[in-house]
Write a protein that holds these residues in place. Structure first.
Motif: not given
Ligand code: NDP
Length: 447
Positions: A278-293
């Motif tokens: 999940l962390l990789r998906q949000i940060k590496e793929v979607e370039r999202g913010r940590i709150g989304e985790y």
């Protein structure tokens, strides 16, 4: 502060480089370590080795103009500090972040000299970057920025001259654009001129994982000297970029539980252990913010928007975000919670006050130039594979990385003991890294 002639050199370096607090901090730490061996090596002072080492061989500052999606011309400032080539071509990453300035690049380049020496591989020290912020920029904007940046920088690079890689804000996407432009401008497929490349075009297995894996391995090694290990330990990690994600993965493989991650908007605590997919998906793929985790973890993780990740009680801390992110107050909290070991995945993330507090409390402390050297070591292995037109397996590459990290750990331990500071990894790393560079500089004469 120091005895002469170290003090004279220190004063000259401070005077010549005003307004660069991070650079001063890095230099001061190295001088404090070298004070321990002052007197043993009169030849270094006689030949002004330290004064020469503190002065970069070359510093480049250049304009980077580019056109944004709205058609507006933007201007950034690019840097490359080619610090020291005594042991090999300049080697060190590029950082794209709005905070980048000459002092930051110099501190990173200075640290890189000793780190690269410690790996035992033939690489000199350098660093670069720009005050460009890739966050919120489209792929097209990042591409045009990278092309403009490389249009100037390419004339200074070469597989035997200067070999950049990634750092904060520079990952696989940016390295792709930079390499593409270098290839076009030079009309050469010079794979060894950049590291951190994609696996289909000259990249090496384990490079992506290497810095984070290496930091976790280093923490485990430090614990083992004390009859413990990462197995069964709760681990706090800051950051959620390349280094943090793969530090968490290796912590898990070694039996520990990574319970935190962060970015500049706050941190998350996941008591069950981070869900790394999940962390990789949000940060590496979607370039999202940590709150989304936390939002997507179904109530199992909480997001904290204020304070610091170091408030969470843990056995081991791995700062993997940026410089000076762990201060004296954070160190005090960690010590009160009984932290056993701190290994720096980032460069200089702990303030001098924090480092002193860890030493006083007997916490095993691995400085970045030793603990995060796995990244540059794997880059040197990528250069080796490029030179021999070969590609190693994941297992072989990981084995080499592990050997290099355990070797660096042993070098730090042995050197610290030899100079009368047993258990002091800061002194061990600085003295061992320095001596090799200094001896090479002596051999070359005054250049
Ligand atoms: P990334 O850009 O992949 O990730 C950086 C992470 O740190 C992001 O989560 C970022 O959050 C966070 N961060 C950056 N600045 C701050 C800040 N001021 N406060 C809080 N969080 C912050 O970079 P890397 O993982 O590659 O690099 C991290 C550190 O490791 C750096 O110190 C780098 O020099 C060092 N390093 C990296 C190596 C490598 O191989 N990549 C090798 C050796 C050292 P946000 O997105 O919100 O900015």
């Amino acid at each position: 502060m120091f005895d002469s002639p170290l003090q004279d050199t220190y004063e000259q370096v401070m005077r010549r480089n005003p307004g660069e607090p991070e650079f001063h901090q890095a230099v001061q730490e190295v001088f404090e370590s070298l004070a321990v061996i002052q007197g043993r090596h009169p030849e270094y002072a006689e030949h002004s080795i330290l004064l020469r080492l503190c002065e970069p061989e070359r510093q480049l500052i250049f304009r980077v103009p580019w056109v944004d999606d709205a058609g507006k011309v933007q201007v950034n400032r690019g840097f490359r500090v080619e610090y020291n080539s005594a042991l090999g071509p300049y080697k060190g990453g590029l950082r794209f972040h709005p905070s980048v300035n000459l002092g930051i690049v110099k501190f990173l380049g200075f640290e890189q000299i000793f780190k690269n020496s410690l790996t035992g591989l033939p690489i000199g020290g350098g660093k670069g970057g720009a005050d460009f912020d890739p966050r919120g920029r489209s792929d097209g904007e990042v591409m045009r920025f990278c092309q403009s940046f490389m249009t100037e920088l390419h004339r200074h690079l070469g597989e035997y001259t200067d070999v950049p890689a990634g750092d904060i804000g520079v990952g696989a996407r940016e390295i792709g654009y930079l390499f593409g432009q270098y290839k076009r401008l030079t009309n050469r497929y010079e794979a060894g001129v950049l590291t951190g490349k994609g696996l289909d075009w000259g990249g090496a297995l384990v490079r992506k994982e290497a810095t984070g894996y290496g930091a976790a391995i280093f923490a485990d090694e430090m614990l083992r000297t004390r009859g413990a290990s990462l197995d069964g330990r709760r681990v706090a990690i800051s950051g959620s970029g390349n280094v943090a994600i793969y530090a968490a993965e290796k912590v898990r493989q070694l039996g520990g539980t990574p319970v935190t991650a962060s970015d500049s908007s706050g941190y998350v605590v996941d008591e069950d252990g981070l869900d790394l997919d999940l962390l990789r998906q949000i940060k590496e793929v979607e370039r999202g913010r940590i709150g989304e985790y936390a939002e997507r973890r179904g109530g199992r993780a909480r997001f904290v928007g204020t304070g610091s990740v170091w408030e969470v009680p843990v056995d081991v801390a791995l700062p993997c975000a940026t410089q000076n992110e762990l201060d004296g107050a954070d160190a005090k909290t960690l010590v009160e919670h009984g932290v056993l070991a701190v290994a720096e995945g980032a460069n200089m993330p702990s303030t001098p006050e924090a480092v002193d507090l860890f030493a006083e409390a007997g916490v095993a402390f691995g400085p970045g130039k030793a603990a995060n050297a796995g990244g540059v070591a794997a880059s040197a292995l990528e250069m080796q594979q490029n030179a021999s037109r070969d590609a190693w397996t994941f297992e072989h590459s990981e084995e080499r990385l592990t050997q290099i990290m355990t070797g660096i750990h042993a070098t730090c331990v042995e050197t610290a003991a030899e100079v009368g500071r047993p258990g002091d990894y800061v002194v061990g790393a600085n003295v061992a890294g320095f001596r090799k560079v200094a001896d090479a500089m002596l051999a070359f004469g005054v250049i």
